[in-house]
Design a protein around this motif. Structure first.
Motif, PDB file in Angstrom:
ATOM      1  N   LEU A  56      26.964  -0.027 -32.627  1.00  0.00           N
ATOM      2  CA  LEU A  56      27.238   0.079 -30.929  1.00  0.00           C
ATOM      3  C   LEU A  56      26.308   1.079 -30.470  1.00  0.00           C
ATOM      4  N   ALA A  57      26.585   2.371 -30.938  1.00  0.00           N
ATOM      5  CA  ALA A  57      26.023   3.507 -29.963  1.00  0.00           C
ATOM      6  C   ALA A  57      24.180   3.317 -30.249  1.00  0.00           C
ATOM      7  N   LEU A 103      22.507   0.508 -30.869  1.00  0.00           N
ATOM      8  CA  LEU A 103      22.045  -0.604 -29.834  1.00  0.00           C
ATOM      9  C   LEU A 103      21.817  -0.354 -28.699  1.00  0.00           C
ATOM     10  N   LYS A 104      22.980   0.263 -28.028  1.00  0.00           N
ATOM     11  CA  LYS A 104      22.906   0.728 -26.768  1.00  0.00           C
ATOM     12  C   LYS A 104      21.985   1.742 -26.519  1.00  0.00           C
ATOM     13  N   SER A 105      21.666   2.751 -27.154  1.00  0.00           N
ATOM     14  CA  SER A 105      20.763   3.820 -26.878  1.00  0.00           C
ATOM     15  C   SER A 105      19.257   3.420 -27.179  1.00  0.00           C
ATOM     16  N   GLY A 134      19.439  -1.058 -25.338  1.00  0.00           N
ATOM     17  CA  GLY A 134      19.851  -1.183 -23.964  1.00  0.00           C
ATOM     18  C   GLY A 134      20.841  -2.359 -24.169  1.00  0.00           C
ATOM     19  N   VAL A 135      21.452  -2.463 -25.404  1.00  0.00           N
ATOM     20  CA  VAL A 135      22.273  -3.901 -25.408  1.00  0.00           C
ATOM     21  C   VAL A 135      23.624  -3.219 -26.021  1.00  0.00           C
ATOM     22  N   THR A 136      24.571  -4.264 -25.336  1.00  0.00           N
ATOM     23  CA  THR A 136      26.069  -4.086 -25.691  1.00  0.00           C
ATOM     24  C   THR A 136      26.363  -5.770 -26.348  1.00  0.00           C
ATOM     25  N   HIS A 143      25.395  -7.323 -33.720  1.00  0.00           N
ATOM     26  CA  HIS A 143      25.682  -6.231 -34.445  1.00  0.00           C
ATOM     27  C   HIS A 143      25.888  -6.458 -35.801  1.00  0.00           C
TER      28      HIS A 143
END
Length: 289
Positions: free
Chosen positions: A132-133, A135-137, A140-142, A108
């Motif tokens: 965070l949102a 990188l996830k969307s 596909g990473v948390t 992040h």
């Protein structure tokens, strides 16, 4: 805001604990790239969004820099951590996806690369959540790691990182070995993998049309990096690199970085690891929080 200027350690974290690096290695090398793209130029100066030549410095990331850095990591068979602002992940998804496919760590780096401001808590938290949102969307990473955009932090933000599942930071400059933060309420916070400002390529390799900062070449940078690494290695620390594709993805700087990393990769006494790997080793080996 009232400022507490009473004499005290301004970072209340305890001293870095002693622990051995894996496989008998004497020191560690943490290769970190900040994939700021245009956010380096618009995050703290929104007016630059209409200055296309200025922002083209950051646009180099997606056009050339990211791919060239991935080539370098592939040539040397190394894994790195890429700190990506959420805006970059959204604006340049296609350029960032190969980072994930190559097996590098994604961490992040804010959303718009705004410098965290204690007087703007809601904005600072929004930067974390939007990053965070994104990188996830998009990727596909948390992420578990965080590097402060513009290199700043404060107690409430450290606590919020923990709340949002970010388990390590790589931003502070006050040690040469990892340690765990102590939050304002006494709870353990994220693990810090401290940064060495000497290893920040931005200091030597980038300027702008309106900036009088000089650029430095091989004869300045390589001796400095070699000497700083040698001292950190002797003291058993971690050499944390703060690199940028829009800097080290340029032709001459790519070659300088290649030669520096190749020298270290040829050694048998240095552990080259991602931030997540250093975090896992710290949690397994260091004194309990």
């Amino acid at each position: 805001m009232t400022y507490d200027l009473s004499p005290r350690p301004l970072n209340p974290a305890p001293s870095a604990p002693h622990f051995d690096w894996p496989h008998g290695k004497k020191s560690a090398l943490f290769i970190g790239f900040d994939v700021d793209a245009e956010t380096a130029w618009i995050g703290n100066n929104h007016a630059n969004v209409d200055r296309m030549v200025t922002t083209s410095l950051g646009g180099y990331d997606a056009r050339v820099g990211i791919a060239k850095i991935l080539d370098l990591m592939d040539v040397l068979n190394l894994k790195a951590t890429f700190f990506i602002p959420g805006w970059t992940a959204e604006a340049h998804t296609a350029a960032c996806e190969p980072i994930v496919r190559a097996g590098h760590e994604i961490a992040h780096h804010g959303y718009l690369h705004k410098c965290p401001d204690r007087n703007k808590l809601d904005e600072a938290r929004e930067e974390i959540d939007r990053g965070l949102a994104a990188l996830k969307s998009r990727l596909g990473v948390t992420p578990v790691g965080y590097r402060a955009p513009s290199g700043e932090n404060f107690p409430e933000l450290l606590a919020y990182l923990s709340e949002r599942g970010l388990r390590y930071s790589s931003s502070f400059r006050d040690d040469i070995r990892p340690y765990r933060h102590k939050l304002a309420d006494g709870r353990p916070g994220p693990v810090e993998i401290p940064v060495n400002y000497a290893f920040d390529d931005w200091n030597f390799g980038i300027t702008s049309r309106l900036d009088g900062r000089p650029l430095f070449g091989r004869d300045t940078i390589l001796p400095l990096w070699r000497e700083e690494f040698a001292g950190t290695h002797e003291w058993g620390g971690v050499s944390t690199l703060v690199l940028h594709p829009q800097v080290s993805g340029r032709p001459m700087r790519w070659r300088i970085l290649h030669d520096f990393l190749a020298e270290i990769a040829a050694r048998d006494d240095v552990w080259i690891a991602t931030g997540a790997e250093i975090l896992a080793h710290y949690e397994a080996s260091a004194a309990p929080a």
